[in-house]
Design an enzyme around this catalytic site. Structure first.
Site, mmCIF file in Angstrom:
data_model
loop_
_atom_site.group_PDB
_atom_site.id
_atom_site.type_symbol
_atom_site.label_atom_id
_atom_site.label_comp_id
_atom_site.label_asym_id
_atom_site.label_seq_id
_atom_site.Cartn_x
_atom_site.Cartn_y
_atom_site.Cartn_z
ATOM 1 N N HIS A 1 0.847 -1.188 0.000
ATOM 2 C CA HIS A 1 0.000 0.000 0.000
ATOM 3 C C HIS A 1 0.891 1.250 0.000
ATOM 4 O O HIS A 1 2.122 1.150 0.115
ATOM 5 C CB HIS A 1 -0.942 -0.009 1.215
ATOM 6 C CG HIS A 1 -0.248 -0.013 2.542
ATOM 7 N ND1 HIS A 1 -0.159 -1.132 3.352
ATOM 8 C CD2 HIS A 1 0.394 0.969 3.209
ATOM 9 C CE1 HIS A 1 0.503 -0.828 4.454
ATOM 10 N NE2 HIS A 1 0.853 0.440 4.389
HETATM 11 P P1 TYD Z 1 -1.488 -2.802 7.571
HETATM 12 O O1 TYD Z 1 -0.986 -1.415 7.792
HETATM 13 O O2 TYD Z 1 -2.203 -3.080 6.286
HETATM 14 O O3 TYD Z 1 -0.302 -3.852 7.744
HETATM 15 P P2 TYD Z 1 0.979 -4.158 6.822
HETATM 16 O O4 TYD Z 1 1.412 -2.889 6.179
HETATM 17 O O5 TYD Z 1 1.988 -4.696 7.755
HETATM 18 O O6 TYD Z 1 0.635 -5.199 5.833
HETATM 19 O O7 TYD Z 1 -2.424 -3.190 8.804
HETATM 20 C C1 TYD Z 1 -2.922 -4.493 8.976
HETATM 21 C C2 TYD Z 1 -4.170 -4.423 9.842
HETATM 22 O O8 TYD Z 1 -3.879 -3.886 11.123
HETATM 23 C C3 TYD Z 1 -5.281 -3.556 9.231
HETATM 24 O O9 TYD Z 1 -6.510 -4.221 9.420
HETATM 25 C C4 TYD Z 1 -5.261 -2.320 10.053
HETATM 26 C C5 TYD Z 1 -4.685 -2.750 11.385
HETATM 27 N N1 TYD Z 1 -3.860 -1.694 12.000
HETATM 28 C C6 TYD Z 1 -4.402 -0.951 13.039
HETATM 29 O O10 TYD Z 1 -5.558 -1.151 13.466
HETATM 30 N N2 TYD Z 1 -3.624 0.026 13.606
HETATM 31 C C7 TYD Z 1 -2.363 0.285 13.183
HETATM 32 O O11 TYD Z 1 -1.685 1.182 13.722
HETATM 33 C C8 TYD Z 1 -1.822 -0.496 12.095
HETATM 34 C C9 TYD Z 1 -0.443 -0.242 11.568
HETATM 35 C C10 TYD Z 1 -2.624 -1.477 11.541
#
Ligand code: TYD
Length: 145
Positions: free
Chosen positions: A61
């Site tokens: 992303h």
């Molecule tokens: P995401 O940022 O997509 O993870 P990555 O970049 O590691 O693949 O986040 C994964 C899940 O965690 C998504 O459902 C949102 C949640 N999340 C939170 O609730 N708070 C946060 O601070 C973060 C970073 C993620």
């Protein structure tokens, strides 16, 4: 995949090297201070750990406004970056050397060492509406600038 070069040919990002404080005792202190080593005020800290598979992929992303600083404080991880024009891959494997990720950078993490702990400092609270989660939308946005 290489260890961090001194500069990156990708917009909105750069290497951050934190101080290593070594004295006569065992152990090392590295410190990250907002607006000194980290180019934003830190509102949120999260960390990714418990990775069981080298071939796992995370990220995929970009962010509209959020700024982040990533440090692999244990183990190693590969970070793939894409600013819409250029791509780069960086191995993070030193606890005091991280990456500043500014806005509108498509990023992906992989090649996780099983003991990897990826520490992320961010400029704002979690906000799902700040995420750009499809590569097509990301390219459309950055190419419209
Ligand atoms: P995401 O940022 O997509 O993870 P990555 O970049 O590691 O693949 O986040 C994964 C899940 O965690 C998504 O459902 C949102 C949640 N999340 C939170 O609730 N708070 C946060 O601070 C973060 C970073 C993620």
């Amino acid at each position: 995949m290489n260890s961090p070069p001194s500069t990156l040919n990708i917009r909105n990002c750069r290497i951050i090297e934190l101080p290593r404080i070594v004295d006569s005792r065992d152990g090392i202190i590295s410190v990250a201070e907002a607006r000194r080593h980290i180019p934003f005020d830190i509102r949120r800290v999260y960390y990714i750990y418990g990775l069981n598979y080298f071939h796992s992929i995370r990220g995929l992303h970009a962010h509209r406004k959020l700024e982040q600083a990533l440090f692999c404080i244990n183990g190693s991880v590969r970070l793939d970056l894409d600013d819409g024009w250029r791509q780069a891959s960086i191995k993070l494997d030193r606890p005091n050397v991280g990456i500043y990720l500014g806005i509108e950078l498509w990023h992906k993490m992989g090649d996780f060492a099983h003991n990897c702990i990826l520490l992320v400092l961010t400029s704002d609270y979690y906000d799902e509406s700040d995420y750009i989660r499809t590569y097509e939308e990301f390219l459309t946005l950055v190419h419209s600038r």
